[in-house]
Each structure stands twice: as C-alpha cells, then as structure tokens.
Design a protein around this motif. Structure first.
Motif, PDB file in Angstrom:
ATOM      1  N   ASP A  29       1.586   3.263  -2.326  1.00 41.37           N
ATOM      2  CA  ASP A  29       1.028   4.363  -3.109  1.00 41.37           C
ATOM      3  C   ASP A  29      -0.228   4.952  -2.471  1.00 41.37           C
ATOM      4  O   ASP A  29      -0.565   6.115  -2.710  1.00 41.37           O
ATOM      5  N   GLN A  30      -0.930   4.153  -1.667  1.00 38.51           N
ATOM      6  CA  GLN A  30      -2.188   4.612  -1.061  1.00 38.51           C
ATOM      7  C   GLN A  30      -1.994   5.217   0.325  1.00 38.51           C
ATOM      8  O   GLN A  30      -2.763   6.081   0.747  1.00 38.51           O
ATOM      9  N   TYR A  88      -3.266   1.801   6.845  1.00 37.42           N
ATOM     10  CA  TYR A  88      -4.158   1.842   5.690  1.00 37.42           C
ATOM     11  C   TYR A  88      -4.892   0.507   5.568  1.00 37.42           C
ATOM     12  O   TYR A  88      -6.112   0.479   5.324  1.00 37.42           O
ATOM     13  N   GLN A 113      -2.483  -3.052  -3.403  1.00 43.37           N
ATOM     14  CA  GLN A 113      -3.305  -2.347  -4.382  1.00 43.37           C
ATOM     15  C   GLN A 113      -2.399  -1.552  -5.306  1.00 43.37           C
ATOM     16  O   GLN A 113      -1.469  -0.891  -4.847  1.00 43.37           O
ATOM     17  N   PHE A 138       0.817  -1.210   0.000  1.00 37.78           N
ATOM     18  CA  PHE A 138       0.000   0.000   0.000  1.00 37.78           C
ATOM     19  C   PHE A 138       0.853   1.263   0.000  1.00 37.78           C
ATOM     20  O   PHE A 138       0.428   2.314   0.476  1.00 37.78           O
TER      21      PHE A 138
END
Length: 211
Positions: free
Chosen positions: A72-73, A82, A110, A70
């Motif tokens: 990038d999120q 997250y 993701q 995660f």
C-alpha cells in the motif's frame, strides 16, 4: 539500440543518443544515459555507498515479504525499495566503515490492520521458534481469522524464513528455522486479514539463538 516508430512522442525501449527508454510496471519513462565516472569517490560518496551496500544486502533476503508488507505504501516503486528508504533513514547505526542495522527499528510491514498485541517469541528445542500473543479479536479492526505472519532473519547467513501461521485467536504459532541452528536470528510478527486485503504494522520480537 532503441527505435521510435511514431516520432518523439512514441514510447521506446533501449538507448537513443544520450536518452534511455524503459518501462516499469506498465509506466513508460525516459532517463539520461549514465556518465562514466572519471574521478575517485569522495569520503561522503564512499560513506553513502557503504550504507546502501549493507541495506541492499539485507533487503534482498526479504524481497517477497517487503512486496507484501509495503504494497500500500510502495507507490511507483518496489516494496524492497520502500523498505530500503526506511532503513536508511531510521535504522543505520555506527560510523563508516562499520555500519550496522538496528533490526529493532526495521519494519516488515505497514498497514491499517490491528497489530499483534504483547507478542513474545522463544527459542524451543529442535530449532523451533514459538510465538505467542494476546488474542485481541474484536478490538479495532482485529478479526479472529486474521492470519499471523511469522518471520526470522539470520544475519550470519543473510537469509530469512517466514510462514503464514495460525489465526489471531489461536494466540500462538511456530516457525521451523532448522537451517539457522546454532546461530542468532531476529524475529518479527505481523498479521494479514483473512481475505488478504489488509495487513498490520509488524512488531519486532527480539534476538534469539537457535538451539
């Protein structure tokens, strides 16, 4: 105790009065000092506490994976935090106090990379998980040298095994889970690009008993 050398606009670490100063990933911040609880928790608070407890225990076992999956999120938060927010929202089943995690709704990663196509996992002899998938190199962003990420989680032990497996075009890979022998595990697969810049949405592959 905290100390300011340059007045109220200075960054500081520690406690000054009712204010706590700290730094997270290079970003300085301040928050109010937590108040001591004086009364008993309400039923709603106990229920929320139980949700966080079961999710926190699980995500701790995959801390490194969530950091990668995660990246990038997770803006101004950890990958684990997250993941916790997703699981709390989408993957908690049951009623208090018997909450459970629906692992089929738990993502490990993701991203924009093409995810694994038609993955299947089987429990082989000698505590080996065998993953197979369709080689779809050339479809969308899928490349032949994308690297498989093979994951197995054992709820009984609250431990995770994972490995960066073969390339996408190999269409098969194995994960040694000898420490989970005789126990049930949940498995996932994802892909990371050869240069490490892109990652795919993970795919849940099911529950198996390790021989």
């Amino acid at each position: 105790m905290g100390k300011m050398n340059n007045g109220i606009l200075d960054n500081f670490s520690g406690t000054i009065g009712k204010v706590v100063g700290s730094n997270w990933r290079g970003v300085p911040y301040m928050r109010s000092k937590a108040k001591k609880r004086t009364g008993a928790l309400s039923d709603a608070q106990l229920e929320q506490q139980a949700r966080f407890a079961i999710v926190g225990k699980f995500t701790q076992s995959m801390n490194d994976l969530f950091t990668l999956g995660f990246r990038d999120q997770a803006v101004k938060m950890t990958g684990k935090n997250y993941a916790q927010s997703i699981i709390l929202r989408d993957a908690i089943t049951g009623t208090y106090p018997d909450f459970q995690i629906d692992y089929s709704k738990v993502p490990i990663s993701q991203g924009k990379l093409t995810r694994a196509k038609s993955p299947v996992v089987t429990a082989e002899a000698n505590s080996i998980l065998k993953f197979t998938w369709t080689n779809d190199a050339g479809r969308k962003l899928a490349k032949a040298n994308d690297q498989a990420v093979l994951v197995a989680y054992c709820p009984e032990m609250n431990e995770t095994e994972y490995a960066f497996g073969p390339a996408r075009d190999a269409a098969t890979g194995t994960l040694d889970v000898a420490e989970f022998s005789g126990k049930k595990v949940h498995a996932w697969i994802s892909f990371m690009s050869g240069n490490g810049k892109l990652i795919a949405n993970s795919v849940y592959c099911g529950e198996l008993t390790i021989s």
